[in-house]
Scaffold this motif. Structure first.
Motif, PDB file in Angstrom:
ATOM      1  N   ARG A 103       0.912  -1.265   0.062  1.00  0.00           N
ATOM      2  CA  ARG A 103      -0.269  -0.040  -0.160  1.00  0.00           C
ATOM      3  C   ARG A 103       0.918   1.174  -0.054  1.00  0.00           C
ATOM      4  O   ARG A 103       0.321   2.333   0.031  1.00  0.00           O
ATOM      5  CB  ARG A 103      -0.914  -0.255   1.178  1.00  0.00           C
ATOM      6  N   ASN A 104       2.273   1.046   0.053  1.00  0.00           N
ATOM      7  CA  ASN A 104       3.192   2.145  -0.067  1.00  0.00           C
ATOM      8  C   ASN A 104       2.874   3.064   1.165  1.00  0.00           C
ATOM      9  O   ASN A 104       2.706   4.249   0.929  1.00  0.00           O
ATOM     10  CB  ASN A 104       3.163   3.063  -1.390  1.00  0.00           C
ATOM     11  N   LEU A 105       2.698   2.590   2.076  1.00  0.00           N
ATOM     12  CA  LEU A 105       2.445   3.408   3.457  1.00  0.00           C
ATOM     13  C   LEU A 105       3.915   4.018   4.168  1.00  0.00           C
ATOM     14  O   LEU A 105       5.043   3.782   3.460  1.00  0.00           O
ATOM     15  CB  LEU A 105       1.962   2.557   4.649  1.00  0.00           C
ATOM     16  N   ALA A 106       3.820   5.016   5.117  1.00  0.00           N
ATOM     17  CA  ALA A 106       5.015   5.667   5.374  1.00  0.00           C
ATOM     18  C   ALA A 106       6.169   4.659   5.682  1.00  0.00           C
ATOM     19  O   ALA A 106       6.156   3.440   6.470  1.00  0.00           O
ATOM     20  CB  ALA A 106       4.797   6.401   6.480  1.00  0.00           C
ATOM     21  N   PRO A 107       6.914   4.840   5.008  1.00  0.00           N
ATOM     22  CA  PRO A 107       8.523   3.851   5.248  1.00  0.00           C
ATOM     23  C   PRO A 107       9.185   3.723   6.577  1.00  0.00           C
ATOM     24  O   PRO A 107       9.448   2.672   7.005  1.00  0.00           O
ATOM     25  CB  PRO A 107       9.628   4.230   4.385  1.00  0.00           C
ATOM     26  N   GLN A 108       8.916   4.898   7.493  1.00  0.00           N
ATOM     27  CA  GLN A 108       9.347   4.676   8.866  1.00  0.00           C
ATOM     28  C   GLN A 108       8.605   3.986   9.606  1.00  0.00           C
ATOM     29  O   GLN A 108       8.970   3.126  10.511  1.00  0.00           O
ATOM     30  CB  GLN A 108       9.069   6.264   9.495  1.00  0.00           C
ATOM     31  N   ARG A 109       7.147   4.033   9.351  1.00  0.00           N
ATOM     32  CA  ARG A 109       6.449   2.989  10.205  1.00  0.00           C
ATOM     33  C   ARG A 109       6.690   1.311   9.601  1.00  0.00           C
ATOM     34  O   ARG A 109       6.625   0.616  10.609  1.00  0.00           O
ATOM     35  CB  ARG A 109       4.661   3.101   9.632  1.00  0.00           C
ATOM     36  N   ILE A 110       6.744   1.175   8.555  1.00  0.00           N
ATOM     37  CA  ILE A 110       7.387  -0.064   8.149  1.00  0.00           C
ATOM     38  C   ILE A 110       8.531  -0.435   8.711  1.00  0.00           C
ATOM     39  O   ILE A 110       8.762  -1.512   9.128  1.00  0.00           O
ATOM     40  CB  ILE A 110       7.350  -0.294   6.649  1.00  0.00           C
ATOM     41  N   TYR A 111       9.573   0.589   8.649  1.00  0.00           N
ATOM     42  CA  TYR A 111      10.886   0.106   8.994  1.00  0.00           C
ATOM     43  C   TYR A 111      10.923  -0.105  10.616  1.00  0.00           C
ATOM     44  O   TYR A 111      11.688  -1.011  11.170  1.00  0.00           O
ATOM     45  CB  TYR A 111      11.780   1.547   9.025  1.00  0.00           C
ATOM     46  N   ALA A 112      10.016   0.557  11.319  1.00  0.00           N
ATOM     47  CA  ALA A 112       9.845   0.365  12.835  1.00  0.00           C
ATOM     48  C   ALA A 112       9.501  -1.066  12.991  1.00  0.00           C
ATOM     49  O   ALA A 112       9.911  -1.574  14.114  1.00  0.00           O
ATOM     50  CB  ALA A 112       8.644   1.232  13.564  1.00  0.00           C
ATOM     51  N   ILE A 113       8.614  -1.794  12.242  1.00  0.00           N
ATOM     52  CA  ILE A 113       8.338  -3.059  12.546  1.00  0.00           C
ATOM     53  C   ILE A 113       9.380  -4.061  12.104  1.00  0.00           C
ATOM     54  O   ILE A 113       9.844  -5.073  12.898  1.00  0.00           O
ATOM     55  CB  ILE A 113       7.158  -3.602  11.399  1.00  0.00           C
ATOM     56  N   PHE A 114      10.257  -3.710  11.324  1.00  0.00           N
ATOM     57  CA  PHE A 114      11.640  -4.370  11.031  1.00  0.00           C
ATOM     58  C   PHE A 114      12.306  -4.243  12.156  1.00  0.00           C
ATOM     59  O   PHE A 114      13.206  -5.460  12.492  1.00  0.00           O
ATOM     60  CB  PHE A 114      11.987  -4.093   9.756  1.00  0.00           C
ATOM     61  N   ARG A 115      12.857  -3.187  12.579  1.00  0.00           N
ATOM     62  CA  ARG A 115      13.572  -3.010  13.696  1.00  0.00           C
ATOM     63  C   ARG A 115      13.080  -3.703  15.059  1.00  0.00           C
ATOM     64  O   ARG A 115      13.965  -4.165  15.965  1.00  0.00           O
ATOM     65  CB  ARG A 115      13.723  -1.722  13.728  1.00  0.00           C
ATOM     66  N   ARG A 116      11.689  -3.990  15.260  1.00  0.00           N
ATOM     67  CA  ARG A 116      11.382  -4.669  16.437  1.00  0.00           C
ATOM     68  C   ARG A 116      11.770  -6.021  16.065  1.00  0.00           C
ATOM     69  O   ARG A 116      11.833  -6.870  17.108  1.00  0.00           O
ATOM     70  CB  ARG A 116       9.769  -4.507  16.519  1.00  0.00           C
ATOM     71  N   ILE A 117      11.918  -6.676  15.116  1.00  0.00           N
ATOM     72  CA  ILE A 117      12.257  -8.017  14.735  1.00  0.00           C
ATOM     73  C   ILE A 117      13.691  -7.979  14.698  1.00  0.00           C
ATOM     74  O   ILE A 117      14.205  -8.920  15.381  1.00  0.00           O
ATOM     75  CB  ILE A 117      11.723  -8.490  13.326  1.00  0.00           C
ATOM     76  N   ASP A 118      14.500  -7.043  14.503  1.00  0.00           N
ATOM     77  CA  ASP A 118      16.031  -7.303  14.398  1.00  0.00           C
ATOM     78  C   ASP A 118      16.177  -5.735  14.949  1.00  0.00           C
ATOM     79  O   ASP A 118      16.534  -4.664  14.244  1.00  0.00           O
ATOM     80  CB  ASP A 118      16.424  -7.285  13.096  1.00  0.00           C
ATOM     81  N   ALA A 119      16.852  -5.800  16.445  1.00  0.00           N
ATOM     82  CA  ALA A 119      17.069  -4.634  17.057  1.00  0.00           C
ATOM     83  C   ALA A 119      18.564  -4.025  16.622  1.00  0.00           C
ATOM     84  O   ALA A 119      18.885  -3.025  16.876  1.00  0.00           O
ATOM     85  CB  ALA A 119      17.232  -4.857  18.581  1.00  0.00           C
ATOM     86  N   GLY A 120      19.049  -5.057  15.646  1.00  0.00           N
ATOM     87  CA  GLY A 120      20.206  -4.528  15.199  1.00  0.00           C
ATOM     88  C   GLY A 120      20.601  -3.787  13.901  1.00  0.00           C
ATOM     89  O   GLY A 120      21.519  -3.140  13.843  1.00  0.00           O
ATOM     90  N   LEU A 121      19.357  -3.571  13.543  1.00  0.00           N
ATOM     91  CA  LEU A 121      19.336  -2.616  12.518  1.00  0.00           C
ATOM     92  C   LEU A 121      19.643  -1.105  13.045  1.00  0.00           C
ATOM     93  O   LEU A 121      19.161  -0.794  14.205  1.00  0.00           O
ATOM     94  CB  LEU A 121      17.723  -2.652  11.790  1.00  0.00           C
ATOM     95  N   PRO A 122      19.957  -0.003  12.175  1.00  0.00           N
ATOM     96  CA  PRO A 122      20.181   1.180  12.702  1.00  0.00           C
ATOM     97  C   PRO A 122      19.202   1.821  13.315  1.00  0.00           C
ATOM     98  O   PRO A 122      17.918   1.601  12.961  1.00  0.00           O
ATOM     99  CB  PRO A 122      20.536   1.912  11.577  1.00  0.00           C
ATOM    100  N   THR A 123      19.243   2.476  14.425  1.00  0.00           N
ATOM    101  CA  THR A 123      18.099   3.144  15.160  1.00  0.00           C
ATOM    102  C   THR A 123      17.380   4.161  14.085  1.00  0.00           C
ATOM    103  O   THR A 123      16.113   4.226  14.434  1.00  0.00           O
ATOM    104  CB  THR A 123      18.546   4.065  16.284  1.00  0.00           C
TER     105      THR A 123
END
Length: 479
Positions: free
Chosen positions: A210-230
């Motif tokens: 749905r091309n939603l806000a990338p920061q919202r999507i990225y926040a989910i990825f980071r909850r799965i892998d805390a090693g991603l950049p803050t």
């Protein structure tokens, strides 16, 4: 020199990482939705005799009350579960939970059969809409190696809800009346909604598409892998991609009927109809058959409960087996064993009681456990974009078998078939289900996944949907 954008691909990102507390929380919330679903579905069975006494109803008048929610379930599975394609799994789960919570609450003030039937129908629609999205979200947040196990785990919540409904009925109805069970059935989903709003994420696949806000999507990825950049560097939007289902711009529902998916979908529907026919025939007629054979009520209740317990126990074996040995092989073997267990139950009616109870337990392992395992197979079979709709339609079409199964057994008993002969006949469709699953495995099971993987050439990149700029992502990498 401009910085290369961060590249994240699903489902590889989840598949290549260990489960985190965040993912376990998602699975737990989905399991709670299924638990409440099971509780509400079964509770009416315990309330019905007391409703009949209070309203002066005949036993035949209870039929529409029982069937209203089941018909609503079918409508929810078929008509409402595809709405996740438009609104997302989280919104659909929350809305559906609110619907069956509010309608269960409204049933407290129903004072005639018509009102109660309408409310039970709408309740069933809500229950039917919530379950496929809960399965789909669980599958999306579970790595491939554990996907079947976790889908089975949340569906065990449905069976546990059945058991808890019985315990609650025994504790509440005698002292507080049948409406007390409705209070519990309404309060539980309504109290769960704030936790779903706060703790349940939206499907990242849906958000990417749905091309939603990338920061919202990225926040989910980071909850799965805390090693991603803050935080992301300025003007460096991440690139997200998801595995394409090879159906272009089609909706999830229309994708089920494309050439690629139609054959597998029809075979799945056939197995769902068989399994649900067996399940409802067993649950509906076993108590009556055993009562007619002069078994005491305690024995009848124990035998019927053992079929449910057997289904829960089977999940502890079939889930890990599906993930390790493959879903098609595991489920095919389970159905073939079920062929023998149902036939054994027919023999056991003339055997010592412990043999009959043992046969009931193992029949439940294969029938009730097979149903849970079949849902897990559907969750593995369909890709994330089609999972909720695929599972929902399979459950909805399978209800046709759920309706016909008890009718056919009733007709057989009316024609004076013996209980043993009925169970011998019931065992044959289980063999057919096992052979059908074997056909599915031969066609789609080379990679123990759905056809999206089985049909892909080994030296060809899987197509992807991409959000952001930059070169195309290699689907074999996560970042």
């Amino acid at each position: 020199m401009s910085q290369q954008p961060l590249r994240l691909h699903l489902p590889d990102f989840v598949d290549e990482r260990r489960m985190t507390r965040y993912q376990f929380r998602v699975v737990t919330l989905c399991g709670l939705v299924m638990f409440i679903d099971g509780f509400d579905t079964q509770a009416i069975s315990y309330m019905a005799p007391h409703i009949a006494d209070e309203w002066g109803l005949s036993q035949s008048a209870l039929g529409p009350i029982f069937s209203a929610a089941l018909v609503g379930l079918m409508v929810g599975y078929l008509a409402l579960s595809p709405l996740s394609d438009r609104f997302g799994h989280k919104r659909l789960i929350i809305a559906a939970t609110a619907v069956f919570g509010v309608t269960t609450l409204a049933a407290l003030w129903a004072d005639n059969v018509t009102e109660l039937v309408i409310l039970r129908f709408v309740t069933g629609m809500g229950l039917g809409a919530a379950a496929p999205s809960a399965v789909a979200l669980t599958g999306e947040f579970s790595p491939k190696r554990l996907r079947a196990t976790f889908v089975l785990a949340i569906y065990c919540g449905f069976s546990v809800g059945f058991v808890v409904a019985g315990l609650a009925a025994g504790w509440l109805i005698e002292d507080h009346g049948w409406r007390s069970l409705l209070w519990v059935g309404a309060a539980a989903p309504l109290l769960l909604i704030p936790f779903l709003i706060r703790g349940l994420p939206e499907s990242p696949v849906f958000m990417i598409q749905r091309n939603l806000a990338p920061q919202r999507i990225y926040a989910i990825f980071r909850r799965i892998d805390a090693g991603l950049p803050t935080s992301l560097p300025e003007q460096s939007e991440p690139v997200f991609s998801v595995e394409e289902n090879d159906s272009g711009k089609r909706t999830a529902l229309s994708s089920l009927f494309t050439r690629k998916w139609l054959w597998g979908t029809l075979l799945l529907w056939f197995v769902f109809m068989i399994n649900l026919a067996e399940f409802y025939a067993l649950q509906s007629w076993l108590p009556t058959i055993m009562t007619d054979l002069d078994y005491s009520m305690n024995v009848v209740v124990a035998a019927t409960t053992l079929t449910t317990v057997g289904g829960i126990a089977a999940a502890f074996v079939t889930g890990p087996s599906m993930d390790r040995l493959g879903p098609y092989r595991t489920l095919g073997v389970l159905y073939v064993v079920g062929f023998g267990c149902l036939a054994l139950t027919g023999i056991a009616f003339h055997a010592p009681l412990w043999v009959l109870l043992t046969a009931n337990f193992f029949a439940g392992c294969c029938v009730s456990g097979g149903q849970k395992s079949l849902i897990a197979l559907a969750a593995v079979f369909y890709p994330a974009q089609m999972r909720s709709t695929g599972v929902g339609w399979a459950l909805g079409i399978g209800r046709v078998g759920g309706i016909l199964g008890p009718i056919m057994v009733g007709a057989a008993l009316t024609m004076n078939w013996s209980p043993s002969t009925v169970f011998y006949a019931m065992s044959v469709p289980m063999l057919a289900a096992g052979l059908t699953v074997a056909l599915l495995g031969m066609r789609y099971g080379r990679s123990q996944q759905g056809p999206a993987q089985a049909d892909s050439a080994p030296d060809t990149e899987a197509p992807s949907l991409t959000r952001g700029s930059g070169p195309a992502l290699d689907p074999g990498s996560s970042i």
